[in-house]
Write a protein that holds these residues in place. Structure first.
Motif, short mmCIF file in Angstrom:
data_model
loop_
_atom_site.label_atom_id
_atom_site.label_comp_id
_atom_site.label_asym_id
_atom_site.label_seq_id
_atom_site.Cartn_x
_atom_site.Cartn_y
_atom_site.Cartn_z
N PRO A 290 0.83 -1.21 0.00
CA PRO A 290 0.00 0.00 0.00
C PRO A 290 0.86 1.26 0.00
CG PRO A 290 -0.78 -1.59 1.62
CD PRO A 290 0.56 -2.08 1.14
N SER A 291 0.30 2.30 -0.51
CA SER A 291 1.01 3.57 -0.55
C SER A 291 1.24 4.11 0.85
CB SER A 291 0.18 4.57 -1.36
OG SER A 291 0.69 5.87 -1.25
N LEU B 28 -4.52 3.34 -0.21
CA LEU B 28 -4.28 2.81 1.13
C LEU B 28 -4.91 1.45 1.34
CD1 LEU B 28 -4.88 6.02 3.30
CD2 LEU B 28 -2.69 4.98 2.68
N GLY B 29 -5.92 1.13 0.54
CA GLY B 29 -6.54 -0.18 0.64
C GLY B 29 -7.06 -0.48 2.04
N MET C 137 -7.31 0.21 9.32
CA MET C 137 -6.42 0.16 10.48
C MET C 137 -6.13 1.56 11.01
SD MET C 137 -3.67 -2.86 9.67
CE MET C 137 -3.53 -2.80 7.89
N PHE C 138 -6.13 2.54 10.12
CA PHE C 138 -5.89 3.92 10.53
C PHE C 138 -7.13 4.56 11.15
CE2 PHE C 138 -2.51 3.96 7.08
CZ PHE C 138 -1.46 3.95 7.99
N GLY C 139 -8.25 3.83 11.18
CA GLY C 139 -9.50 4.41 11.66
C GLY C 139 -9.42 4.92 13.09
N SER C 140 -8.62 4.27 13.93
CA SER C 140 -8.50 4.69 15.33
C SER C 140 -7.29 5.58 15.57
CB SER C 140 -8.41 3.45 16.23
OG SER C 140 -7.26 2.68 15.92
N GLY D 221 -8.80 13.16 13.96
CA GLY D 221 -8.67 11.80 13.47
C GLY D 221 -7.73 11.76 12.27
N PHE D 222 -6.86 10.76 12.22
CA PHE D 222 -5.87 10.71 11.15
C PHE D 222 -6.53 10.59 9.77
CE2 PHE D 222 -2.74 8.15 8.61
CZ PHE D 222 -1.85 9.18 8.40
N MET D 223 -7.48 9.65 9.63
CA MET D 223 -8.14 9.50 8.33
C MET D 223 -8.98 10.72 8.00
SD MET D 223 -7.19 6.89 6.69
CE MET D 223 -8.41 7.13 5.38
N ASP D 224 -9.56 11.37 9.02
CA ASP D 224 -10.31 12.61 8.78
C ASP D 224 -9.40 13.67 8.18
OD1 ASP D 224 -12.61 11.47 9.85
OD2 ASP D 224 -12.20 12.22 11.87
N MET D 225 -8.16 13.74 8.70
CA MET D 225 -7.19 14.71 8.19
C MET D 225 -6.79 14.40 6.76
SD MET D 225 -3.71 15.16 7.47
CE MET D 225 -2.81 13.92 8.43
N LEU D 226 -6.59 13.10 6.45
CA LEU D 226 -6.20 12.73 5.09
C LEU D 226 -7.33 13.05 4.10
CD1 LEU D 226 -4.37 9.29 5.48
CD2 LEU D 226 -3.37 11.57 5.27
N LYS D 227 -8.56 12.80 4.52
CA LYS D 227 -9.69 13.06 3.63
C LYS D 227 -9.95 14.56 3.46
CE LYS D 227 -12.04 8.72 4.79
NZ LYS D 227 -13.23 8.11 5.45
N ASP D 228 -9.79 15.31 4.55
CA ASP D 228 -10.05 16.75 4.52
C ASP D 228 -8.88 17.49 5.18
OD1 ASP D 228 -11.04 19.30 4.48
OD2 ASP D 228 -12.67 18.94 5.91
#
Length: 256
Positions: free
Chosen positions: A149-150, A192-193, A198-201, A236-243
């Motif tokens: 994964p990237s 990220l697949g 896994m990054f959700g938390s 949240g990490f994924m929140d930051m990546l998305k926005d």
């Protein structure tokens, strides 16, 4: 060189598991300072200890406390680096102003990785994400595994889909992000697949240390040190990546 790429392999494992990420900046009165990116995967050490002697846990079953100053590393290993592909040499050279520190201890369940650099002007901090991407993409002579994964930071920084800018005039510090290529940004997220789950938390925490007390912070939910010279903000990490704009903010310091 072999030890170096063993460290790289261990650190890359961190980026593909549930980590806690921190962006730490220390600013002096003259605008110089230090920027440090940290990944704490201590919560994952229990999983690592259960991997046994498998290939995935290779190099991660023993205590380690190592520091690499890339400028010194490049000088000491210039002959070996010359045997790598031009692409790999370029990635290593992009790290010449950085220092890597890694601590792993299976007994205490500690796994922490830091990548840091000093800067002369807080207005020129954009190279951190370029360095993170160069570091995450280092492969060594063996090359990267297929279907890996990237890096979660592949879309941030130079040549990415998201531009992050910092500015500081001695009183006001600003961090701003902008998605400059929406299609590429979505591709970065898709790449990220299963790692995205896994990054959700995972959390992304801002820890900024200033030479004077913070008068105001433009986002709600920030925490301050007792002297108000340090401000902490978490998303949240994924929140930051998305926005990425979730981490757009302005810090105003008290007058000198």
């Amino acid at each position: 060189m072999n030890k170096f790429f063993t460290l790289i392999a261990c650190a890359l494992t961190l980026t593909l598991t549930s980590c806690q990420f921190s962006e730490n900046i220390y600013i002096n009165e003259d605008g110089s300072g230090k920027m440090e990116f940290s990944m704490d995967a201590s919560e994952m050490m229990e999983m690592v200890s259960q991997m046994g002697d498998g290939e995935s846990s290779k190099g991660m079953d023993k205590a380690m406390d190592s520091t690499i100053v890339f400028k010194d590393f490049i000088e000491e290993n210039r002959d070996s680096i010359a045997t790598l592909s031009p692409e790999e040499q370029q990635k290593i050279m992009a790290l010449k102003d950085f220092k890597m520190h890694m601590q792993m201890n299976p007994e205490t369940k500690k796994m922490v990785f830091d990548l840091s650099t000093d800067f002369k002007d807080a207005n020129n901090l954009q190279d951190m994400f370029k360095a993170m991407n160069s570091f995450s993409n280092l492969q060594g002579k063996g090359g990267a595994e297929q279907n890996t994964p990237s890096s979660p930071f592949s879309g941030i920084g130079e040549d990415g889909s998201t531009d992050v800018q910092y500015s500081y005039d001695g009183t006001v510090f600003k961090r701003s992000s902008k998605i400059i290529d929406k299609e590429l940004h979505q591709q970065s997220l898709d790449s990220l697949g299963q790692s995205a789950m896994m990054f959700g938390s995972s959390k992304y925490t801002i820890n900024y240390h200033f030479p004077r007390a913070v008068k105001s912070f433009s986002k709600e939910g920030a925490m301050y040190s007792e002297d108000r010279k340090t401000v902490t903000f978490e998303v949240g990490f994924m929140d930051m990546l998305k926005d990425p704009e979730l981490l757009d903010f302005e810090v105003v310091l008290e007058d000198k």
